[in-house]
Design a protein around this motif. Structure first.
Motif, PDB file in Angstrom:
ATOM      1  N   SER A 198      64.906  11.703  56.722  1.00  0.00           N
ATOM      2  CA  SER A 198      65.680  10.884  55.789  1.00  0.00           C
ATOM      3  C   SER A 198      66.994  10.412  56.388  1.00  0.00           C
ATOM      4  CB  SER A 198      65.958  11.665  54.502  1.00  0.00           C
ATOM      5  OG  SER A 198      66.724  12.827  54.777  1.00  0.00           O
ATOM      6  N   THR A 199      67.501  11.132  57.380  1.00  0.00           N
ATOM      7  CA  THR A 199      68.779  10.769  58.005  1.00  0.00           C
ATOM      8  C   THR A 199      68.613  10.289  59.445  1.00  0.00           C
ATOM      9  OG1 THR A 199      69.118  13.032  58.810  1.00  0.00           O
ATOM     10  CG2 THR A 199      69.977  12.499  56.615  1.00  0.00           C
ATOM     11  N   GLU A 200      67.382  10.361  59.967  1.00  0.00           N
ATOM     12  CA  GLU A 200      67.082  10.016  61.361  1.00  0.00           C
ATOM     13  C   GLU A 200      67.825  10.925  62.347  1.00  0.00           C
ATOM     14  OE1 GLU A 200      67.761   5.879  62.023  1.00  0.00           O
ATOM     15  OE2 GLU A 200      66.119   5.247  60.710  1.00  0.00           O
ATOM     16  N   LEU A 201      68.235  12.093  61.889  1.00  0.00           N
ATOM     17  CA  LEU A 201      68.899  13.060  62.758  1.00  0.00           C
ATOM     18  C   LEU A 201      67.873  14.034  63.329  1.00  0.00           C
ATOM     19  CD1 LEU A 201      72.092  14.008  60.699  1.00  0.00           C
ATOM     20  CD2 LEU A 201      71.974  12.534  62.709  1.00  0.00           C
ATOM     21  N   ARG A 202      68.187  14.567  64.496  1.00  0.00           N
ATOM     22  CA  ARG A 202      67.370  15.611  65.109  1.00  0.00           C
ATOM     23  C   ARG A 202      68.302  16.562  65.833  1.00  0.00           C
ATOM     24  NH1 ARG A 202      61.984  16.197  66.646  1.00  0.00           N
ATOM     25  NH2 ARG A 202      61.639  17.684  68.323  1.00  0.00           N
ATOM     26  N   VAL A 203      68.195  17.846  65.538  1.00  0.00           N
ATOM     27  CA  VAL A 203      69.030  18.847  66.184  1.00  0.00           C
ATOM     28  C   VAL A 203      68.260  19.470  67.341  1.00  0.00           C
ATOM     29  CG1 VAL A 203      70.299  19.321  64.058  1.00  0.00           C
ATOM     30  CG2 VAL A 203      68.277  20.696  64.623  1.00  0.00           C
ATOM     31  N   ASP A 204      68.970  20.176  68.211  1.00  0.00           N
ATOM     32  CA  ASP A 204      68.326  20.771  69.376  1.00  0.00           C
ATOM     33  C   ASP A 204      67.562  22.045  69.029  1.00  0.00           C
ATOM     34  OD1 ASP A 204      69.238  18.763  70.943  1.00  0.00           O
ATOM     35  OD2 ASP A 204      70.864  19.895  71.870  1.00  0.00           O
ATOM     36  N   PHE A 205      68.152  22.873  68.154  1.00  0.00           N
ATOM     37  CA  PHE A 205      67.520  24.160  67.836  1.00  0.00           C
ATOM     38  C   PHE A 205      67.934  24.569  66.430  1.00  0.00           C
ATOM     39  CE2 PHE A 205      67.467  28.784  67.623  1.00  0.00           C
ATOM     40  CZ  PHE A 205      66.216  29.084  68.123  1.00  0.00           C
ATOM     41  N   LEU A 206      66.953  25.021  65.648  1.00  0.00           N
ATOM     42  CA  LEU A 206      67.220  25.459  64.279  1.00  0.00           C
ATOM     43  C   LEU A 206      66.311  26.634  63.964  1.00  0.00           C
ATOM     44  CD1 LEU A 206      69.114  24.432  61.987  1.00  0.00           C
ATOM     45  CD2 LEU A 206      67.114  23.325  60.987  1.00  0.00           C
ATOM     46  N   TYR A 264      75.267  17.012  61.177  1.00  0.00           N
ATOM     47  CA  TYR A 264      74.167  17.975  61.266  1.00  0.00           C
ATOM     48  C   TYR A 264      74.293  19.022  60.152  1.00  0.00           C
ATOM     49  CZ  TYR A 264      73.431  16.163  66.045  1.00  0.00           C
ATOM     50  OH  TYR A 264      73.187  15.368  67.136  1.00  0.00           O
ATOM     51  N   TYR A 265      75.509  19.491  59.938  1.00  0.00           N
ATOM     52  CA  TYR A 265      75.750  20.533  58.924  1.00  0.00           C
ATOM     53  C   TYR A 265      75.314  20.051  57.542  1.00  0.00           C
ATOM     54  CZ  TYR A 265      78.190  23.950  56.021  1.00  0.00           C
ATOM     55  OH  TYR A 265      78.482  24.919  55.088  1.00  0.00           O
ATOM     56  N   LEU A 266      75.695  18.823  57.193  1.00  0.00           N
ATOM     57  CA  LEU A 266      75.365  18.299  55.870  1.00  0.00           C
ATOM     58  C   LEU A 266      73.863  18.123  55.702  1.00  0.00           C
ATOM     59  CD1 LEU A 266      78.241  15.681  55.472  1.00  0.00           C
ATOM     60  CD2 LEU A 266      78.037  17.909  54.348  1.00  0.00           C
ATOM     61  N   ALA A 267      73.188  17.686  56.763  1.00  0.00           N
ATOM     62  CA  ALA A 267      71.729  17.525  56.694  1.00  0.00           C
ATOM     63  C   ALA A 267      71.037  18.877  56.514  1.00  0.00           C
ATOM     64  CB  ALA A 267      71.225  16.829  57.950  1.00  0.00           C
ATOM     65  N   ILE A 268      71.520  19.885  57.246  1.00  0.00           N
ATOM     66  CA  ILE A 268      70.945  21.229  57.129  1.00  0.00           C
ATOM     67  C   ILE A 268      71.227  21.813  55.754  1.00  0.00           C
ATOM     68  CG2 ILE A 268      71.026  23.583  58.044  1.00  0.00           C
ATOM     69  CD1 ILE A 268      71.855  22.299  60.765  1.00  0.00           C
ATOM     70  N   LEU A 269      72.448  21.610  55.259  1.00  0.00           N
ATOM     71  CA  LEU A 269      72.828  22.124  53.943  1.00  0.00           C
ATOM     72  C   LEU A 269      71.977  21.512  52.840  1.00  0.00           C
ATOM     73  CD1 LEU A 269      74.787  23.825  52.222  1.00  0.00           C
ATOM     74  CD2 LEU A 269      76.318  21.833  52.162  1.00  0.00           C
ATOM     75  N   GLU A 270      71.674  20.237  52.969  1.00  0.00           N
ATOM     76  CA  GLU A 270      70.854  19.562  51.961  1.00  0.00           C
ATOM     77  C   GLU A 270      69.450  20.152  51.922  1.00  0.00           C
ATOM     78  OE1 GLU A 270      69.589  15.018  50.598  1.00  0.00           O
ATOM     79  OE2 GLU A 270      70.510  15.376  52.569  1.00  0.00           O
TER      80      GLU A 270
END
Length: 286
Positions: free
Chosen positions: A37-45, A73-79
């Motif tokens: 939904s945000t087109e974001l991608r993190v390295d490791f989760l 990244y924080y806001l996307a993970i929090l959501e």
């Protein structure tokens, strides 16, 4: 923004021993790293055993906008995980001095995360791990004995088949693109190994591939070059990797030198000195 070296393309997950260093609690499960939904991608989760969410980002260069990126990244993970505590760690793997900030303070917002320079980790801790991936990442850590590190990497490859050795070597060479001096020494040690490496195997943009030491020193297609030419190429490539360019007249001057012992001595001086131009002026009258 594209990283010079994409660690997430090298490792699918953090190796065993490094994970114990980086994570405050044992890993319970790996989590999806993309946020469509945000087109974001993190390295490791990952979800840890204490039920918190750990986000790790690898960064190979200083980015002044990193606090804003980490906030996104924080806001996307929090959501996605609204009830879980979130821990964020930025692991800096670059070669220059770490200059990024770990906090963001605005009029109505205060945000922070942890930063670790991977060179704070003693490479010997990872070299003694049974996990081959731990040993690879040791290339980026604090290295006091490069010969010992290279010996460990080569020994790790001994029990592998040809394809596994090739894949492992390419990963090592990809990582050491961030550590030019170590890359030069590793290339010299492995160039006689019976492994065929082609230009398309090297994970670098085309603009960097032409300058890459592996490509320049003729490992691709199993090409063999004479020891004199190898030493000449080593001098030119080492200077270019340190300065970012080849001084006018350097290549012609180096090609005139037929004394391999002199070239090897010059290589050692260039590796150990930060004053490259002074060394060239003294040794080659440039």
């Amino acid at each position: 923004m594209q990283k010079d070296i994409a660690l997430k393309d090298v490792f699918e997950e953090i190796p065993h021993r490094l994970s114990k260093i980086l994570t405050p609690a044992p890993i319970k499960e790996l989590l999806p790293t993309n946020f469509p939904s945000t087109e974001l991608r993190v390295d490791f989760l990952a979800r840890l055993e204490d039920e918190s969410i750990l986000h790790i980002e690898f960064q190979s260069f200083n980015d002044i906008n990193m606090p804003f990126r980490m906030l996104r990244y924080y806001l996307a993970i929090l959501e996605r995980y609204p009830t879980s505590p979130i821990k964020q760690l930025l692991v800096y793997v670059g070669n220059r001095k770490l200059r990024m900030k770990s906090r963001l303070r605005l009029r109505n917002l205060s945000f922070s995360y942890e930063i670790l320079d991977i060179r704070q980790i003693d490479c010997r801790v990872l070299l003694e791990s049974p996990d081959p991936m731990d040993r690879l990442l040791a290339c980026l850590c604090k290295v006091e004995d490069e010969a010992y590190l290279i010996e460990k990497l080569i020994k790790t490859m001994e029990g592998m088949n040809e394809e596994e050795r090739k894949d492992y070597l390419l990963k090592a060479l990809t990582l050491t693109e961030l550590r030019p001096n170590l890359r030069i020494k590793l290339t010299e040690e492995v160039r006689h190994m019976p492994i065929v490496v082609r230009p398309e195997d090297i994970r670098l943009p085309k603009r960097k591939l032409r300058k890459d030491i592996l490509y320049r020193l003729g490992l691709e297609e199993g090409k063999q070059i004479g020891k004199l030419e190898f030493a000449q190429n080593m001098v030119i490539t080492l200077v270019e990797s340190k300065l970012g360019y080849v001084p006018e007249g350097l290549e012609e001057r180096v090609r005139e030198i037929k004394d391999r012992d002199f070239l090897h001595a010059l290589i050692k001086k260039l590796i150990s000195s930060e004053k490259v131009l002074e060394v060239l002026k003294k040794e080659l009258n440039l």
